[in-house]
Design a protein around this motif. Structure first.
Motif, mmCIF file in Angstrom:
data_model
loop_
_atom_site.group_PDB
_atom_site.id
_atom_site.type_symbol
_atom_site.label_atom_id
_atom_site.label_comp_id
_atom_site.label_asym_id
_atom_site.label_seq_id
_atom_site.Cartn_x
_atom_site.Cartn_y
_atom_site.Cartn_z
ATOM 1 N N SER A 231 0.754 -1.297 -0.100
ATOM 2 C CA SER A 231 0.241 0.267 -0.297
ATOM 3 C C SER A 231 0.977 1.109 0.244
ATOM 4 C CB SER A 231 -0.738 0.352 1.288
ATOM 5 O OG SER A 231 -0.293 0.601 2.057
ATOM 6 N N ALA A 232 2.443 0.671 0.877
ATOM 7 C CA ALA A 232 2.607 2.915 1.338
ATOM 8 C C ALA A 232 3.498 2.614 -0.738
ATOM 9 C CB ALA A 232 3.432 2.147 2.322
ATOM 10 N N ALA A 233 3.992 1.419 -0.948
ATOM 11 C CA ALA A 233 4.685 1.671 -3.013
ATOM 12 C C ALA A 233 3.447 2.566 -3.273
ATOM 13 C CB ALA A 233 5.021 0.115 -2.633
ATOM 14 N N SER A 234 1.943 2.151 -3.650
ATOM 15 C CA SER A 234 1.121 2.543 -4.325
ATOM 16 C C SER A 234 0.951 4.058 -3.815
ATOM 17 C CB SER A 234 0.158 2.015 -4.571
ATOM 18 O OG SER A 234 -0.073 0.412 -4.370
ATOM 19 N N PHE A 235 0.633 4.642 -2.662
ATOM 20 C CA PHE A 235 0.840 5.541 -2.546
ATOM 21 C C PHE A 235 1.340 6.391 -3.003
ATOM 22 C CE2 PHE A 235 -2.430 3.975 1.367
ATOM 23 C CZ PHE A 235 -3.390 4.232 0.619
ATOM 24 N N ALA A 236 2.922 5.801 -2.877
ATOM 25 C CA ALA A 236 4.162 7.292 -2.872
ATOM 26 C C ALA A 236 4.266 7.401 -4.402
ATOM 27 C CB ALA A 236 5.577 6.085 -2.780
ATOM 28 N N VAL A 237 3.095 6.449 -5.704
ATOM 29 C CA VAL A 237 3.018 6.728 -6.495
ATOM 30 C C VAL A 237 2.573 8.483 -7.061
ATOM 31 C CG1 VAL A 237 1.647 6.281 -8.695
ATOM 32 C CG2 VAL A 237 3.631 4.829 -7.584
ATOM 33 N N VAL A 238 1.766 8.771 -5.573
ATOM 34 C CA VAL A 238 0.212 9.813 -6.016
ATOM 35 C C VAL A 238 0.876 10.705 -4.669
ATOM 36 C CG1 VAL A 238 -1.847 10.932 -5.344
ATOM 37 C CG2 VAL A 238 -1.465 8.340 -6.060
ATOM 38 N N SER A 239 1.611 10.782 -3.407
ATOM 39 C CA SER A 239 2.425 11.604 -2.213
ATOM 40 C C SER A 239 3.394 11.039 -1.685
ATOM 41 C CB SER A 239 0.855 11.845 -1.647
ATOM 42 O OG SER A 239 1.789 12.940 -0.244
ATOM 43 N N VAL A 240 4.736 11.058 -1.799
ATOM 44 C CA VAL A 240 5.174 10.081 -0.969
ATOM 45 C C VAL A 240 5.165 10.600 0.445
ATOM 46 C CG1 VAL A 240 8.253 10.021 -0.722
ATOM 47 C CG2 VAL A 240 7.031 10.105 -3.014
ATOM 48 N N PRO A 241 4.682 11.877 1.100
ATOM 49 C CA PRO A 241 4.417 12.365 2.864
ATOM 50 C C PRO A 241 3.527 11.014 3.069
ATOM 51 C CG PRO A 241 4.482 13.648 1.274
ATOM 52 C CD PRO A 241 5.072 12.838 0.451
ATOM 53 N N VAL A 242 2.534 10.602 2.306
ATOM 54 C CA VAL A 242 1.146 10.303 2.552
ATOM 55 C C VAL A 242 1.613 8.575 2.976
ATOM 56 C CG1 VAL A 242 -1.030 9.572 2.083
ATOM 57 C CG2 VAL A 242 -0.332 11.427 1.952
ATOM 58 N N ALA A 243 2.633 8.181 2.162
ATOM 59 C CA ALA A 243 3.291 6.265 2.374
ATOM 60 C C ALA A 243 3.817 6.700 3.172
ATOM 61 C CB ALA A 243 4.232 6.627 0.705
ATOM 62 N N VAL A 244 4.624 7.900 3.642
ATOM 63 C CA VAL A 244 6.094 7.929 4.533
ATOM 64 C C VAL A 244 4.722 7.150 5.655
ATOM 65 C CG1 VAL A 244 7.795 8.369 5.750
ATOM 66 C CG2 VAL A 244 8.101 8.685 3.566
ATOM 67 N N VAL A 245 3.713 8.164 5.996
ATOM 68 C CA VAL A 245 3.352 8.612 7.294
ATOM 69 C C VAL A 245 2.342 6.953 7.618
ATOM 70 C CG1 VAL A 245 0.961 9.080 8.204
ATOM 71 C CG2 VAL A 245 2.458 11.020 7.624
ATOM 72 N N ASP A 246 2.230 6.516 6.214
ATOM 73 C CA ASP A 246 1.656 5.412 6.062
ATOM 74 C C ASP A 246 2.056 4.249 7.386
ATOM 75 O OD1 ASP A 246 -0.792 2.846 5.583
ATOM 76 O OD2 ASP A 246 0.959 2.406 3.875
ATOM 77 N N LEU A 247 3.469 4.103 6.202
ATOM 78 C CA LEU A 247 4.081 2.738 6.880
ATOM 79 C C LEU A 247 5.102 3.537 8.056
ATOM 80 C CD1 LEU A 247 5.835 0.709 5.037
ATOM 81 C CD2 LEU A 247 7.729 2.055 4.610
ATOM 82 N N LEU A 248 5.236 4.635 8.217
ATOM 83 C CA LEU A 248 4.792 4.362 10.187
ATOM 84 C C LEU A 248 4.138 3.775 11.173
ATOM 85 C CD1 LEU A 248 6.164 8.114 9.951
ATOM 86 C CD2 LEU A 248 8.201 6.121 10.512
ATOM 87 N N ILE A 249 3.007 4.741 10.942
ATOM 88 C CA ILE A 249 2.246 3.931 11.331
ATOM 89 C C ILE A 249 1.889 2.532 11.588
ATOM 90 C CG2 ILE A 249 -0.387 3.439 12.253
ATOM 91 C CD1 ILE A 249 -0.636 6.812 11.083
ATOM 92 N N ALA A 250 1.745 1.551 9.980
ATOM 93 C CA ALA A 250 2.348 0.238 10.380
ATOM 94 C C ALA A 250 2.486 -0.004 11.001
ATOM 95 C CB ALA A 250 1.849 -0.408 9.077
#
Length: 298
Positions: A231-250
């Motif tokens: 999911s983080a890899a997919s989100f990174a295509v749209v927004s790297v900061p969102v992907a980072v937050v996603d990965l941190l909480i997960a």
């Protein structure tokens, strides 16, 4: 006659009010973020702060659709819910058999008008996604498919939580942002399995083999962690900061469960898991709104 009428008028509204409050409780308001939140993000992903054409879909994603998800679930999970200490609280209703008819009729009454209108006015892609959305969540709990009791399918079926990211733009005749939709699908697969860890004992005792029951707490942590990476890899295509937050909480959730892989740990982590979409969704929403406003300013 007058006294009787007065007594009836004083009792009826109270009874209706109790029933409405009960139906709202069954719909799990704390979890509405999973439907209405993704619907709002879907609007923002189209590049606008709000579009009135999306309002009917957004309204449907509040009480009506959540009552469908959890009302159907509660009807078919009465036996397991009766012995689950989490039920009967903010974490889920515990219904009585006498409430089944009320819930079933309410699900139909609040959803059917929306679905009829959608079928008449929305484009084919939007309606196809809506019908898939409804079908998956009905048969997640209901026989004969009952995805809930099928390991891996129970988790994978929850990818449907991402369908508002397809439904809303399609309803507005806009191309969905597919990396965001696919990212939320993977995220939802992970979260479903992770949250089921706390119910391993109750599900196993009831003869229900979920992904969490099949893999155990440690295996489920690894399963969920892998999907959260996707999911983080997919989100990174749209927004790297969102992907980072996603990965941190997960990462926090997965590491803490791996350190103490038990249903009890899963239950302790459930509040953070519930907060996960609120935190990540708010962060993503703020970024999107700022981007829209600055874009309009330019």
């Amino acid at each position: 006659m007058t006294d009787g009428a007065e007594r009836m008028s004083s009792v009826a509204p109270s009874g209706v009010g109790v029933s409405l409050r009960r139906l709202v409780l069954v719909s799990r308001p704390v979890l509405w973020i999973n439907t209405i939140g993704s619907g709002l993000v879907a609007v923002w992903l189209t590049g606008t702060l709000f579009d009135l054409r999306a309002l009917p879909v957004l309204l449907w994603l509040t009480l009506p659709f959540n009552l469908l998800i959890y009302g159907v679930n509660d009807i078919y999970d009465q036996d397991t819910d009766a012995t689950n200490p989490r039920k009967g609280s903010i974490e889920g209703a515990r219904i009585h058999r006498s409430e089944v008819r009320l819930i079933a009729w309410a699900v139909a009454a609040v959803n059917a008008p929306f679905l009829v209108v959608f079928l008449m006015v929305l484009p084919p892609l939007a309606n196809a996604a809506i019908l898939l959305y409804v079908g998956v969540f009905v048969f997640y709990s209901a026989p004969p498919l009952r995805f809930k009791a099928r390991p891996f399918l129970d988790s994978l079926s929850n990818a449907a939580y991402a369908l508002p990211l397809v439904i809303v733009p399609a309803a507005l005749s806009v191309t969905p942002v597919w990396p965001a939709a696919l990212g939320l699908m993977a995220w939802s697969v992970a979260k479903h399995a992770f949250d089921a860890v706390q119910d391993i004992v109750e599900d196993r005792d009831a003869g229900i083999t979920t992904t969490a029951v099949r893999l155990g707490a440690r295996g489920t942590a690894l399963w969920s962690g892998a999907w959260w990476v996707v999911s983080a890899a997919s989100f990174a295509v749209v927004s790297v900061p969102v992907a980072v937050v996603d990965l941190l909480i997960a990462g926090v959730l997965v590491v803490r469960l791996l350190r103490d892989p038990t249903p009890e740990t899963g239950h302790r982590l459930y509040r953070l898991s519930v907060a996960f979409p609120y935190i990540a969704g708010t962060f993503a929403g703020v970024l999107l709104m700022v981007s829209i406003v600055l874009g309009d300013a330019r």
